[in-house]
Design an enzyme around this catalytic site. Structure first.
Site, PDB file in Angstrom:
ATOM      1  N   GLY A  37       0.806  -1.214   0.000  1.00  0.00           N
ATOM      2  CA  GLY A  37       0.000   0.000   0.000  1.00  0.00           C
ATOM      3  C   GLY A  37       0.835   1.257   0.000  1.00  0.00           C
ATOM      4  N   ILE A 182      -0.366  18.913   3.143  1.00  0.00           N
ATOM      5  CA  ILE A 182       0.087  18.260   4.372  1.00  0.00           C
ATOM      6  C   ILE A 182       0.064  19.237   5.541  1.00  0.00           C
ATOM      7  CG2 ILE A 182       2.059  17.164   5.520  1.00  0.00           C
ATOM      8  CD1 ILE A 182       2.849  15.988   2.797  1.00  0.00           C
ATOM      9  N   ALA A 266       6.651  20.533   6.801  1.00  0.00           N
ATOM     10  CA  ALA A 266       5.720  20.110   5.746  1.00  0.00           C
ATOM     11  C   ALA A 266       6.017  20.911   4.481  1.00  0.00           C
ATOM     12  CB  ALA A 266       4.275  20.312   6.190  1.00  0.00           C
ATOM     13  N   VAL A 267       7.252  20.773   4.015  1.00  0.00           N
ATOM     14  CA  VAL A 267       7.732  21.602   2.905  1.00  0.00           C
ATOM     15  C   VAL A 267       7.840  20.805   1.607  1.00  0.00           C
ATOM     16  CG1 VAL A 267       8.916  23.278   4.351  1.00  0.00           C
ATOM     17  CG2 VAL A 267      10.110  21.183   3.687  1.00  0.00           C
ATOM     18  N   ALA A 316      -1.921  10.579  -5.390  1.00  0.00           N
ATOM     19  CA  ALA A 316      -2.209   9.147  -5.494  1.00  0.00           C
ATOM     20  C   ALA A 316      -2.998   8.829  -6.747  1.00  0.00           C
ATOM     21  CB  ALA A 316      -2.966   8.678  -4.250  1.00  0.00           C
ATOM     22  N   HIS A 447     -31.716  18.959  -5.712  1.00  0.00           N
ATOM     23  CA  HIS A 447     -31.905  19.950  -4.648  1.00  0.00           C
ATOM     24  C   HIS A 447     -32.594  19.282  -3.453  1.00  0.00           C
ATOM     25  CE1 HIS A 447     -32.872  23.801  -2.766  1.00  0.00           C
ATOM     26  NE2 HIS A 447     -34.090  23.315  -2.536  1.00  0.00           N
TER      27      HIS A 447
END
Length: 468
Positions: A37, A182, A266-267, A316, A447
């Site tokens: 995975g 991220i 988180a770069v 992904a 709706h």
């Protein structure tokens, strides 16, 4: 052991490639060094969504009175939140094991090195070596968190996304460096769990790849949640010698020192292409990525690459589509598939960010469309005018559509709001079918739904708004 096709890496690119190859009659094997995975199922897409769902539940409890419900006292059990997330990931990984068995795909656990001539050496965790070979090899080794020299990840005070998913306890304070998907997703999760979060972004605005209106709306929402946001800011160095971490941040007005229990880097991501034999066999790389043609073929015959280790968007669903295109092209060249597949259209790839409010977009931003010389019709419909959004108590955000005024071509859609990641496919399919605004308006939208906001935004673009 000889195969028709071997895939290196079992993420959403690798395992999809292996399954499609088996479906087309190839004797197939897949090599994985850690868990079936890949990052997506084990440390990325899936477990982060489980964390986000726990944060959503905290949101529900926090606003229970708004819905006429007295929820009483409540508090997050952070270790239990992490445990649930890991359980979801484990379940999905076992699902991939089932799919490998169902499709008669051999699974080889270990680190793969390409040797040339269709040969691969596989080193297992206990050091045993095994040689296999195949007529065709697909490299799907994915990526990992980018590490900056100014913020070396130590796994304790300076962490990446993997550590952020399994912290033993909730930090009281956190600095998040980077405001891509991220960064803003983890900022939302931890802020909702009670952590005081500060986002530091180098660019002039957060989620900088999105349309400017999206960035403004998310910043407004996050500030309401108590998240501190610093843009045009750069972390020049950090100090981890004390109990927590100090970040020395350069801004337009000078240097600011931030202190927190932990700093999340988180770069972005970097491709996993080192040490797998690419240089030795002559595979061309550029800017840290494997160079491929529209069907995944590298500079070496019989070697292909897909997913985050190639130049396309590191998503992904892109890897999965590249996998199918690559395998079908191989099968077509071998005379076992009836037509050559259509290459991936990288201009029509949806991007989704699962913070709250969610972000979903596809196609050109308004700025990019104007810079490209288009005369535009732009419509924006706020969810505050949506009956379904009002009933759900989710009135933040809007749908923004962009059309070419001359021919009615659907250039892009940009959304921010509750569950908008479930709505963006209408635009993706519409653009694929070269739909104009008229077809969108001719299609009846149910709706009350959030999705009818797309139709409402198109009406706004044409000056025919009914509900605004």
């Amino acid at each position: 052991m000889a195969y028709d096709l071997i895939v290196i890496g079992s993420g959403p690119g690798g395992y999809v490639a292996a399954i499609r190859a088996s479906q087309l009659g190839f004797k197939t094997a897949i090599i994985e060094k850690e868990s079936l995975g890949g990052i997506c199922l084990n440390w990325g897409c899936i477990p982060t969504k489980a964390l986000i769902k726990s944060a959503n539940v905290m949101d529900y409890f926090s606003h229970a009175k708004d819905y006429g419900i007295n929820a009483g006292d409540f508090a997050p059990d952070f270790p239990a939140v992490v445990k649930r997330s890991r359980g979801v990931a484990d379940k999905m990984s076992k699902g991939i094991q089932f799919l490998m068995k169902k499709n008669k795909i051999d699974v080889l656990m270990g680190f793969a090195t390409v040797k040339g001539g269709g040969k691969i050496s596989v080193k297992s965790a206990d050091g045993n070596m095994q040689d296999v070979e195949a007529k065709n090899i697909i490299i799907a080794t994915g990526g990992r968190a980018r590490e900056l020299p100014s913020m070396p990840i130590d796994g304790k005070k300076i962490i990446g996304y993997r550590e952020a998913m399994v912290l033993p306890e909730r930090p009281k304070t956190m600095i998040v460096v980077g405001s891509g998907a991220i960064g803003v997703e983890f900022a939302y999760v931890y802020a909702n769990m009670g952590t005081q979060v500060t986002i530091v972004e180098y660019a002039p605005r957060i989620v900088p790849v999105e349309d400017e209106d999206i960035s403004k709306e998310l910043e407004k929402s996050y500030k309401k949640r108590g998240i501190t946001i610093m843009t045009n800011a750069n972390v020049e160095r950090v100090d981890t010698s004390g109990n927590g971490v100090k970040a020395f941040v350069k801004t337009a007005t000078g240097e600011v020192t931030l202190e927190a229990d932990v700093l999340l880097s988180a770069v972005g991501v970097v491709a996993n292409i080192e040490g797998i034999g690419l240089e030795e066999v002559g595979v061309k790389t550029e800017k840290g990525k494997i160079v491929v043609d529209p069907y995944g073929k590298t500079s070496v015959d019989g070697l292909y690459a897909i997913g985050d280790c190639t130049p396309g968007q590191a998503l992904a669903h892109v890897a999965s589509k590249e996998a199918v295109v690559c395998v079908e092209a191989i099968a077509h060249a071998a005379g076992t598939y009836h037509h050559k597949p259509e290459p991936v259209d990288y201009g029509n790839v949806p991007g989704c960010t699962y913070c709250t409010p969610e972000i979903a977009s596809v196609g050109m931003t308004e700025k990019a469309a104007r810079e490209a010389g288009y005369e535009l019709k732009v419509g924006k419909f706020p969810f505050s005018a949506s009956g379904k959004a009002s009933a759900a108590g989710a009135t933040e955000g809007f749908v923004k559509v962009i059309f070419d005024a001359k021919y009615g071509e659907w250039l892009g859609t940009h959304m921010i709001g509750a569950n908008v990641t479930e709505i963006i496919s209408e635009t993706v399919l519409g653009r694929k079918l070269e739909t104009t605004w008229q077809e969108v308006l001719d299609a009846i939208h149910p709706h009350p739904t959030m999705s009818e906001g797309v139709k409402d935004a198109v009406e706004v673009a044409l000056g025919e708004a009914i509900h605004l």
